[in-house]
Design an enzyme around this catalytic site. Structure first.
Site, short mmCIF file in Angstrom:
data_model
loop_
_atom_site.label_atom_id
_atom_site.label_comp_id
_atom_site.label_asym_id
_atom_site.label_seq_id
_atom_site.Cartn_x
_atom_site.Cartn_y
_atom_site.Cartn_z
N CYS A 1 44.48 41.25 38.03
CA CYS A 1 45.91 41.00 37.88
C CYS A 1 46.56 42.13 37.11
O CYS A 1 45.90 43.02 36.59
CB CYS A 1 46.14 39.67 37.16
SG CYS A 1 45.38 38.26 37.99
N GLY B 1 48.27 42.71 42.21
CA GLY B 1 48.39 41.29 42.52
C GLY B 1 49.56 41.05 43.42
O GLY B 1 50.68 41.48 43.13
N ASN C 1 44.12 38.99 32.46
CA ASN C 1 43.51 39.70 33.58
C ASN C 1 42.01 39.73 33.37
O ASN C 1 41.54 40.09 32.29
CB ASN C 1 44.05 41.14 33.65
CG ASN C 1 43.34 41.97 34.71
OD1 ASN C 1 42.91 41.45 35.73
ND2 ASN C 1 43.24 43.27 34.48
N GLY C 2 41.24 39.33 34.38
CA GLY C 2 39.79 39.39 34.28
C GLY C 2 39.12 38.06 34.54
O GLY C 2 39.70 37.16 35.17
N TYR D 1 39.15 52.29 43.06
CA TYR D 1 39.98 51.54 43.99
C TYR D 1 41.24 50.93 43.40
O TYR D 1 42.32 51.08 43.94
CB TYR D 1 39.14 50.42 44.63
CG TYR D 1 39.89 49.58 45.64
CD1 TYR D 1 40.05 50.00 46.95
CD2 TYR D 1 40.45 48.36 45.27
CE1 TYR D 1 40.74 49.23 47.88
CE2 TYR D 1 41.15 47.58 46.19
CZ TYR D 1 41.29 48.02 47.49
OH TYR D 1 41.98 47.26 48.39
#
Length: 487
Positions: free
Chosen positions: A17, A43, A119-120, A260
């Protein structure tokens, strides 16, 4: 943030995210909106912004869709007026796509309001959640993101800082958090620093905290520093305070951020993402040349930097042989296999006049399930390419990720099930080669601590920087199953 679907399996969908927090700016919500636009690649399922009102209370607006779809009129920003704001974009996965899982999460307590963005993935999130529920906790979503707030509120420590540090010490895995309080912004990174978090400042003195430096650039903020592994940062009207909440810190930045996820104009721990990708392409050309090739074609967009490096090192033309429909989201983050396949068909087309009759070196950043690579090779052949030599600017993805990336099951990873030669046949290429692990480390050139220079390489070699907690049993069983199948 992770959505729980099957509690009996370690194969849980993980999410990458984007977060942004703004402190002490007269138009904080709108600034957060612009920052979220820059983080849209992290996201695409939903977005939300929570603002701090002058009264000390908070107000939120969240919705499903892209940032520009969720925040589409001035009335929304009028309602979010305030000097501080917290924003979040959610990664699309299989699971509960309801509004309940869109962040930031806003908590109205009797003594204060608190907002949280995450996030994670917490590798002990499910066991903590079950323990908290047994003690009477009620969760508003199917996400593990709320666990931290419950731990904070249940702490017996005398002040918020100590409560937070105690809570951070109990959660395990890969995570960054930004919390909005009535006193300031708080950011925290896990003890391995898997996920990036950067702090910046605007000319008027306002502070910004975000998942990537590209969000700071978007709103004109100057980067001050990256939040370190195991560090918590407090931003208030008095300035910035930093401290470590644990001594057990071992930097292991997710290598997939460089490969990426991150935007090429972002810098992570002083390493520019584009530069790292280009170096990886150069090394890939040295390790795996394609004899007799006419040109290099990068798969847009995240592979273009590596293609540039490969072409320069190989002395080949770097051609635009593939064109991306910029209005179609990433296939890697689509919630189902059928949607991923449809997404590949929609998002790319080959330029016939460029590739027809040519021997093409197709550069891609990774091969996960093989769906995208097979389709792109087919597109190039349909456009008349004489040969298609595939070169991948990272090592083969063979192991699950438990820290927040959607490669959570070896059954989904084509490289875990097949040799390089077999993958080459499955995707229909004339040849296939991957960047070596040593080449990736050298290309990113993080120069951090440890044998991987501060990177997490677990996706390629199974060397996980942490214990796997909730995932350990099922993961080990899956490895045994794979051994039996291979035998």
């Amino acid at each position: 943030m992770t959505t729980y679907i099957d509690q009996e399996s370690y194969d849980l969908p993980h999410e990458e995210c984007g977060l942004i927090g703004v402190w002490n700016h007269p138009d904080a919500a709108r600034l957060s909106f612009y920052g979220l636009m820059a983080l849209q690649h992290r996201g695409q399922e939903g977005a939300g912004i929570t603002s701090l009102k002058d009264t000390g209370r908070m107000q939120e607006y969240r919705g499903l869709g892209l940032v520009s779809e969720v925040f589409s009129n001035q009335d929304q920003f009028d309602k979010l007026a305030g000097q501080a704001a917290l924003g979040h974009v959610r990664y699309a996965t299989a699971g509960d796509h309801s509004l309940n899982n869109i962040q930031p999460f806003l908590f109205h307590f009797s003594d204060r309001d608190l907002a949280l963005a995450h996030n994670g993935n917490l590798v002990n999130g499910q066991s903590l959640k079950e323990e908290l529920e047994a003690q009477g906790a009620i969760f508003r979503s199917t996400s593990d993101s709320e666990v931290l707030m419950h731990l904070i509120r249940r702490s017996k420590a005398d002040n918020f800082k100590d409560q937070l540090k105690e809570a951070l010490g109990q959660i395990k895995g890969g995570f960054t958090y930004i919390l909005l309080t009535n006193k300031g912004l708080v950011g925290a990174c896990d003890p391995n620093g898997f996920r990036p978090l950067v702090v910046g400042q605007l000319d008027n003195g306002a502070y910004v905290m975000a998942s990537e430096s590209c969000a700071l650039d978007q709103i004109g903020a100057k980067t001050l520093f990256d939040v370190e592994a195991g560090q918590v940062v407090y931003i208030t009207d008095e300035g910035i305070e930093r401290e470590f909440y644990t001594e057990d810190r071992h930097q292991a930045i997710c290598s997939m951020e460089y490969i990426y996820f991150a935007r090429p104009d972002s810098n992570i721990q002083h390493v520019n993402v584009h530069t790292a990708r280009k170096r990886c392409g150069e090394i890939l050309a040295q390790e795996s040349p394609a004899e007799g090739a006419d040109m290099v074609v990068g798969v847009p967009n995240s592979s273009l930097s590596a293609a540039m490096g490969y072409a320069e090192a190989a002395g080949l033309a770097n051609e635009m042989g593939l064109v991306k429909n910029q209005y179609v989201g990433r296939t890697f983050i689509q919630p189902s296999q059928a949607e991923r396949e449809q997404g590949v068909r929609m998002k790319l087309s080959a330029v016939r006049k460029v590739v027809s009759g040519k021997s093409v070196v197709m550069i891609d950043d990774s091969i996960v399930r093989g769906t995208t690579s097979k389709r792109i090779v087919s597109l190039l052949r349909e456009a008349g390419a004489r040969e298609v030599h595939v070169r991948i600017a990272c090592p083969p993805l063979k192991y699950p990720c438990f820290y927040g990336i959607d490669i959570s099951n070896t059954r989904e990873l084509i490289a875990a099930q097949n040799s390089v030669e077999e993958i080459c046949q499955l995707i229909g290429a004339d040849s296939l080669a991957f960047l070596s692990q040593e080449g990736l480390i050298k290309g990113i050139d993080l120069q951090g601590p440890g044998k991987y220079q501060g990177l997490c390489m677990a996706y390629f070699n199974g060397d996980y920087p942490t214990e796997l907690y909730d995932y350990e049993k099922e993961y080990l069983e899956s490895l045994q199953e794979e051994e039996v199948n291979h035998d």
